[in-house]
Structures are given as C-alpha cells and as structure tokens.
Design an enzyme around this catalytic site. Structure first.
Site, PDB file in Angstrom:
ATOM      1  N   CYS A   2       0.874  -1.152   0.000  1.00 58.81           N
ATOM      2  CA  CYS A   2       0.000   0.000   0.000  1.00 58.81           C
ATOM      3  C   CYS A   2       0.916   1.207   0.000  1.00 58.81           C
ATOM      4  CB  CYS A   2      -0.844   0.036   1.260  1.00 58.81           C
ATOM      5  SG  CYS A   2      -1.795  -1.473   1.517  1.00 58.81           S
ATOM      6  N   ARG A  27       1.219   1.730  -6.023  1.00 60.35           N
ATOM      7  CA  ARG A  27       1.434   0.751  -4.951  1.00 60.35           C
ATOM      8  C   ARG A  27       0.134   0.072  -4.539  1.00 60.35           C
ATOM      9  NH1 ARG A  27       6.262   1.383  -2.215  1.00 60.35           N
ATOM     10  NH2 ARG A  27       5.357   0.324  -0.437  1.00 60.35           N
ATOM     11  N   TRP A  71      -3.836  -1.650  -1.252  1.00 52.12           N
ATOM     12  CA  TRP A  71      -3.874  -2.851  -2.087  1.00 52.12           C
ATOM     13  C   TRP A  71      -4.174  -3.973  -1.113  1.00 52.12           C
ATOM     14  CZ3 TRP A  71      -1.093  -7.477  -2.863  1.00 52.12           C
ATOM     15  CH2 TRP A  71      -1.246  -8.062  -4.121  1.00 52.12           C
ATOM     16  N   ASN A  97       1.381   0.329   6.030  1.00 52.23           N
ATOM     17  CA  ASN A  97       1.754  -0.494   4.875  1.00 52.23           C
ATOM     18  C   ASN A  97       2.558  -1.679   5.407  1.00 52.23           C
ATOM     19  OD1 ASN A  97       4.462  -0.233   2.534  1.00 52.23           O
ATOM     20  ND2 ASN A  97       2.685  -1.526   2.365  1.00 52.23           N
ATOM     21  N   GLY A  98       2.159  -2.882   5.029  1.00 56.35           N
ATOM     22  CA  GLY A  98       2.881  -4.071   5.495  1.00 56.35           C
ATOM     23  C   GLY A  98       1.876  -5.105   5.997  1.00 56.35           C
ATOM     24  N   GLU A 465      10.077 -11.378 -21.334  1.00 52.49           N
ATOM     25  CA  GLU A 465       9.706 -10.021 -20.933  1.00 52.49           C
ATOM     26  C   GLU A 465       8.529  -9.515 -21.785  1.00 52.49           C
ATOM     27  OE1 GLU A 465      10.099  -8.250 -18.486  1.00 52.49           O
ATOM     28  OE2 GLU A 465       9.684  -6.219 -19.131  1.00 52.49           O
ATOM     29  N   LYS A 469       4.913  -8.422 -20.269  1.00 58.39           N
ATOM     30  CA  LYS A 469       4.301  -7.103 -20.501  1.00 58.39           C
ATOM     31  C   LYS A 469       2.885  -7.284 -21.019  1.00 58.39           C
ATOM     32  CE  LYS A 469       6.307  -5.055 -18.726  1.00 58.39           C
ATOM     33  NZ  LYS A 469       7.604  -5.077 -18.070  1.00 58.39           N
ATOM     34  N   GLU A 472       0.439  -8.599 -18.213  1.00 57.78           N
ATOM     35  CA  GLU A 472       0.110  -7.739 -17.076  1.00 57.78           C
ATOM     36  C   GLU A 472      -0.716  -6.532 -17.460  1.00 57.78           C
ATOM     37  OE1 GLU A 472       3.478  -6.056 -14.972  1.00 57.78           O
ATOM     38  OE2 GLU A 472       4.634  -6.000 -16.799  1.00 57.78           O
ATOM     39  N   HIS A 488       8.757 -29.542 -27.847  1.00 60.01           N
ATOM     40  CA  HIS A 488       8.714 -30.480 -26.717  1.00 60.01           C
ATOM     41  C   HIS A 488       7.414 -30.370 -25.920  1.00 60.01           C
ATOM     42  CE1 HIS A 488      12.797 -31.609 -27.592  1.00 60.01           C
ATOM     43  NE2 HIS A 488      13.157 -30.342 -27.569  1.00 60.01           N
ATOM     44  N   LYS A 587       3.224  -1.758  -7.789  1.00 61.13           N
ATOM     45  CA  LYS A 587       4.587  -1.602  -8.291  1.00 61.13           C
ATOM     46  C   LYS A 587       5.646  -2.194  -7.357  1.00 61.13           C
ATOM     47  CE  LYS A 587       7.493   1.050 -11.105  1.00 61.13           C
ATOM     48  NZ  LYS A 587       7.526   0.042 -12.177  1.00 61.13           N
TER      49      LYS A 587
HETATM   50  C1  F6R Z   1       6.643  -6.057 -14.407  1.00 57.05           C
HETATM   51  C2  F6R Z   1       7.091  -5.535 -13.136  1.00 57.05           C
HETATM   52  C3  F6R Z   1       7.376  -6.489 -12.032  1.00 57.05           C
HETATM   53  C4  F6R Z   1       8.650  -6.075 -11.301  1.00 57.05           C
HETATM   54  C5  F6R Z   1       8.883  -6.990 -10.079  1.00 57.05           C
HETATM   55  C6  F6R Z   1      10.186  -6.666  -9.385  1.00 57.05           C
HETATM   56  O1  F6R Z   1       6.446  -5.049 -15.332  1.00 57.05           O
HETATM   57  O2  F6R Z   1       7.240  -4.348 -12.984  1.00 57.05           O
HETATM   58  O3  F6R Z   1       7.460  -7.792 -12.505  1.00 57.05           O
HETATM   59  O4  F6R Z   1       9.716  -6.169 -12.188  1.00 57.05           O
HETATM   60  O5  F6R Z   1       7.823  -6.829  -9.179  1.00 57.05           O
HETATM   61  O6  F6R Z   1      10.228  -5.348  -8.956  1.00 57.05           O
HETATM   62  P1  F6R Z   1      11.597  -4.642  -8.590  1.00 57.05           P
HETATM   63  O7  F6R Z   1      12.385  -4.512  -9.831  1.00 57.05           O
HETATM   64  O8  F6R Z   1      11.178  -3.328  -8.010  1.00 57.05           O
HETATM   65  O9  F6R Z   1      12.276  -5.536  -7.599  1.00 57.05           O
END
Ligand code: F6R
Length: 592
Positions: A2, A27, A71, A97-98, A465, A469, A472, A488, A587
């Site tokens: 959060c 967040r 969140w 937060n936590g 990757e 993208k 998500e 396979h 994030k």
């Molecule tokens: C995907 C994304 C997440 C972060 C992951 C790690 O677009 O942003 O998969 O890469 O949560 O986050 P960090 O890099 O902050 O440790």
C-alpha cells in the site's frame, strides 16, 4: 503493498495528502482515505481511487494529516477496510503499509479487553494497542504498541489534540521528506518530489517524531543520526506531460535513459576500476523478480558470452524458500524499487563476509541499496507505471557497462561493441519511430485470448519479458518460450487463433529461428516476426514483420524489448485496459 503519506507544515494538509496519494497509486488503489488533525481528528475513506475521493471529500481543515492508498491483503477492498483506522475513542488514527503477522492473537486479546473492531484488517489492532497503552504520553503509547507488533510495517499515527506526527518502519519502506518549515512522509520518493528535494530513508526499527520544528529519529530508545539525501529527480517525470499513460511516456523516455546511463561512461571506461567481476571470479549469482529477473537472464548471456564467467540466475521468490543456500562469491541483485520483499530476504540470507553483494537499483537509499556492499544506481528516474519499461532498459545498460569495464573482455571485442553502444539511444529512437506499424500488429494480439513469444539465445529472456508485458497490462494470456522448446510440448497449443511473436534477429540463432517460424506456420498460427531491417527473406514466411534497426546480436535485447513494450501497450489500449494500474498488481511488492 500500500502507500502511506503524512504531512505537517504550513499548508492545508488535505490537498497535499491527496496529491501525494495520487503519486502512490502504483502501490495500490483498491481504496484510499485521509485523516486530518486540527485539534479535532477527522477521517474520511472510501473504496474508490484517489481522484474520486477528492470529489467526495468535505473540506478537512488542518495542516497535519495522514493518508493511505490500499492494495488489499487482509480483508476485502471495502470502505470499512480502507485506512485510516481508528481506536475505540476515535482519538488515534493510523495508516499502515505491510502485514502484522500476529494480528489474530493481538485482536483476540484486545477483544477480550473490550475493544471494538469494525474492519477485517490486520492494521486495526495498531490503533487499539496504542489506545490500550495510552496514559497521557502519545510517544510512549506508540513505542509500547510497536513492541507488540510482529511482521512488516511502515506506520503513521495521529493523536487528537497532539500536534505531532509519529511514524515508524520495519521492513516496509518509509521516506521522510524535509522541506522548508514542512515535512512530508511517504512510502516512496515520487510522492514527495513536488514538495521536497531532501529525504531521509528511515532504517528498520526507526521511530520518528515529526513536529513543525523538525524530525527526531530514534532507534532502540537512543537518538539516531540519519543521512539526508538530495534527490535530483526531474519533477516532470512524475507527470504524464500530455501522454495518455505513464507507460507510453516512459517507453518514449528510453533514448534519454540510455543517454543518462552513459553520461560520463565514455572516456572513463578505460580507467582501472575496482570491479567485482574481475579478479579470478569463479562464478556469479544474479537474482531478481519479474522484469528484473528477466534482466538478470540477459545479464547471464552478456557475462557468459563476453567475459566467460559462469552465471547462475535465480528468481528471488524461489531462492528465498531454499533450505540450503549455495552462493557464488559475488551476487548481483537487480531491483527497480529496491524494496521487493523476496529480493531483500534473499540478499539478507546471502549476506556473509565471504560473499560480496552488488545491488543494481533505481531508488537511492532503498532498502536493497543499504544491504549491498556495492550499489549501482540506474538512471531511469522515477518510474510511475506499474509495468516496468525504462527501468529494465536502464538495468540492461548497467549490465553492459559492467561487462565493458571488465578486464576479462578482450580489447578488440570491446572496441567493436563500444562503437554501437555509444549510439544505442539513437537506435532505440528509431524503434520508437516504428510505433504506428507496431500498433497495427498489436491489433492482432488484442483480438486474441492467448499468444506465444519465442526467441533463442540472448533473445529468450526478451521473449519472456514481452509475454510478461502483454499479460500484465492487456490481460491476454501469453507464454514466453525458448523457441527450441516449442516442439517439446507447447506446439500442441498452436492453431490459427494463437498468434506467435517470433524474435528473428541475425547472427548465430537466425537459421534455427527461421526453422521455428516455419514449424509454427505449418500449424496455422499467425506469426509476427521482429526482424533486422536488412532481412529481406523473413517476410515470405511470417505474416507480419516489424523491421528493427540493425545491431550486433548482443544488443538485440535493447532493440527488441522496445518493440515488445509498444506491442503490449497498444494491445492493452485497443482492449481498453487501465494500463498504468493493472488489476491485482502493485509496483513495489513488499510482501512475500
Ligand atoms: C513487471 C514488473 C514487475 C517487477 C517486479 C520486481 O512489469 O514491474 O514484474 O519487475 O515486481 O520489482 P523490482 O524490480 O522493483 O524488484
């Protein structure tokens, strides 16, 4: 996962809190709320986004306040479960937060003692504990309550008729922004940038008493001196500046990110450097989560190919679960936020005198940077979109820089590659210029419910990757696969409704990628090929070709990922998805 904020100063707190909260929505954004203290404590919260809360809010007069954007972890995203939470008397307000891991036990005790709970959250035990211990001394009550809490937290507390803000952190991030006659606290720096340039990153176990006169920090009952960091992030980077979404803005910022990452690099790379990846290094472990994990996989190719060092890549969320930890002498942790709980726990487990930890992070002073023996800060600037783009690019550039400064790289290869490395920003700019063609291909993905991304060698992590993208932000199911693995098993899933994005770049793997594309076409799947601009033959096999600037194979991840970011962005846009705030995601993942 959060965001919390707090304000004390000369301005009205309400607009400051709301503004800061809107910068923290990455967040979490299930629900939000604020409380303002004007002698009398008033709170307001709802299961809405910050913008909607602004419209609903009455004017809460006062220049001391706290706020929260949620969140949900414990309890559904409802107005009742939103923060702030209050004690029975309504005189203590808390944002958190936590996760309070012993909240059930605490709640039972407090219920027995006659406290009344209204929410399903773990957080609500905090104001009740403070109430329980309050005997006229807010700081004492707060500190005693903290001793009862297990788990992770960043907490901000207001007391009625008390003109100070009390905060504390353990494991969850908390930043104190120091302004002129005002202090703003928040879970992360971007929230503060409009008001302050100087910040203190609280350490685990710190408690701070914040008044109009300043900040007093304590650790274990003793005053603690903490460094004030100057943050020189560009404030415009936390605004959309005319773009529809932060993500597309951040994708477009990548040429500048490359330029900033390389600033000062040329001319200095020949100098003798104390590099962790020189001197008889027998092996390297790299770890991260999500996109940062994918950057580690690219790093493996770079270091193994260019330097001949064996590299093990670990997903931090798996690694921290291991019973027995086997470490290399050097560990590189990649984390944009520097706060990802799985990464932090893994690094803490690895921290031993014989292991050197290097962290590559985007956030100065973040928890990961403080665990590390050595830190490299990426030059991405604040990344506001939940989905990472420019921070991944900045990570790749730092990995290349490490390889190019290593004495293990032979001079001829270094000189050949540095010429291209120097112009990568221009090359990436050219990829951005193909945006319209990429958007047309995205239309095909947008109409599908599933897609495959395939690549070989150094392009395999880019396939992962690209698929990440797409999933998500567009909610289309996507699988990133090593092209050679298709036969396979997954080939069974391919049909005319399953588009495949194939990374068909030149050099060693080209021939085998062409065979893969033919194999896929034989199953009727539409193929979108990412190919070198000099490749004239792939168009006769693939259905759609995205032509990309020519680079050496080692730089293909830089070029290809930009195209895949755009592909995912436009697919999500065609589907009308909330691109910057994908459902269920936040994030910084500060919980395990
Ligand atoms: C995907 C994304 C997440 C972060 C992951 C790690 O677009 O942003 O998969 O890469 O949560 O986050 P960090 O890099 O902050 O440790």
């Amino acid at each position: 996962m959060c965001g919390i904020v707090g304000y004390i100063g000369y301005r009205q707190a309400q607009p400051v809190l709301l503004n800061c909260l809107s910068k923290l929505e990455y967040r979490g954004y299930d629900s939000c709320g604020i409380a303002v203290n004007n002698g009398h404590l008033r709170g307001f919260k709802d299961a809405v986004r910050v913008e909607a809360l602004k419209a609903e809010l009455p004017s809460l007069e006062g220049s001391l306040g706290i706020g929260h954007t949620r969140w949900a972890t414990h309890g559904k995203p409802t107005a009742i479960n939103a923060h702030p939470h209050f004690d029975c008397t309504g005189k203590v307000a808390v944002v958190h937060n936590g996760i309070i891991s012993n909240f059930e036990e605490l709640r039972l005790h407090l219920l027995k003692e006659g406290h009344t709970f209204v929410s399903d959250t773990d957080t609500e035990v905090i104001p009740h504990l403070i109430e329980k211990y309050y005997q006229g001394d807010p700081i004492g009550a707060f500190q005693t309550a903290l001793t009862r809490l297990e788990g992770s937290f960043a907490i901000a507390v207001l007391f009625e008729k008390y003109d100070k803000l009390l905060v504390s952190r353990r494991e969850s991030p908390l930043v104190v922004g120091i302004g002129d006659n005002e202090t703003v606290i928040a879970s992360d720096v971007p929230a503060l940038l409009e008001y302050v340039d100087n910040v203190i990153y609280l350490e685990d176990g710190d408690t701070a008493v914040i008044s109009k006169d300043g900040v007093l920090i304590e650790q274990n009952g003793a005053a603690a001196d903490r460094t004030v960091h100057h943050v020189n992030w560009d404030r415009s980077k936390v605004e959309k500046n005319g773009y529809d979404h932060f993500l597309i803005k951040e994708i477009h910022e990548q040429p500048d990110v490359i330029k900033d990452s390389l600033s000062g690099f040329f001319g200095s790379q020949e100098e003798e450097k104390d590099s962790l990846i020189d001197s008889n290094l027998s092996g390297l472990t790299m770890l991260g989560c999500g996109t940062s994990y994918n950057a580690c996989l690219v790093g493996k190719y770079i270091f193994e190919e260019l330097l001949g060092i064996p590299v093990r890549v670990e997903s931090a969320s798996e690694f921290m679960q291991r019973g027995r930890i086997i470490s290399s002498p050097v560990v590189i942790g990649l984390t944009q936020s520097g706060e990802t709980a799985d990464v932090l726990l893994s690094l803490k487990r690895l921290k031993k005198p014989q292991v050197k930890i290097l962290v590559i992070t985007n956030v100065p002073g973040s928890t990961a940077s403080r665990i590390a023996d050595q830190v490299i800060y990426t030059a991405a600037g604040p990344e506001m979109s939940v989905a990472a783009s420019k921070s991944y690019m900045a990570q790749l550039i730092e990995l290349f820089k490490m390889a190019f400064t290593s004495k293990l790289l032979d001079t001829a290869t270094r000189e050949r590659l540095l010429k291209e490395f120097r112009s990568l920003n221009v090359i990436v700019q050219r990829v951005l210029e193909t945006e319209r063609e990429i958007a047309e291909c995205a239309n095909i993905l947008a109409r599908s419910s599933t897609a495959f991304y395939v690549g070989r060698g150094i392009n395999y992590p880019t396939a992962l990757e690209g698929a990440l993208k797409l999933k998500e932000i567009s909610y289309i199911h996507a699988e990133g696969y090593a092209a050679g693995e298709l036969k396979h098993g997954p080939l069974a899933l391919l049909d005319e409704k399953t588009p495949v994005v194939a990374l068909v770049t030149p050099e060693e793997v080209y021939g085998s990628m062409v065979s893969t594309v033919k194999e896929i076409k034989a199953r009727g799947s539409p193929v979108i090929a990412l190919a070198d601009e000099r490749d004239d033959s792939i168009a006769s096999i693939a259905d759609f070709v995205i032509k990309l600037p020519h680079t050496s194979g080692i730089f293909a991840p830089v070029v290809n990922v930009v195209a895949l970011q755009l592909l995912a962005y436009y697919a999500a846009k065609f589907r009308g998805c909330p691109i910057d705030f994908p459902r269920n995601l936040a994030k910084s993942v500060t919980v395990v």
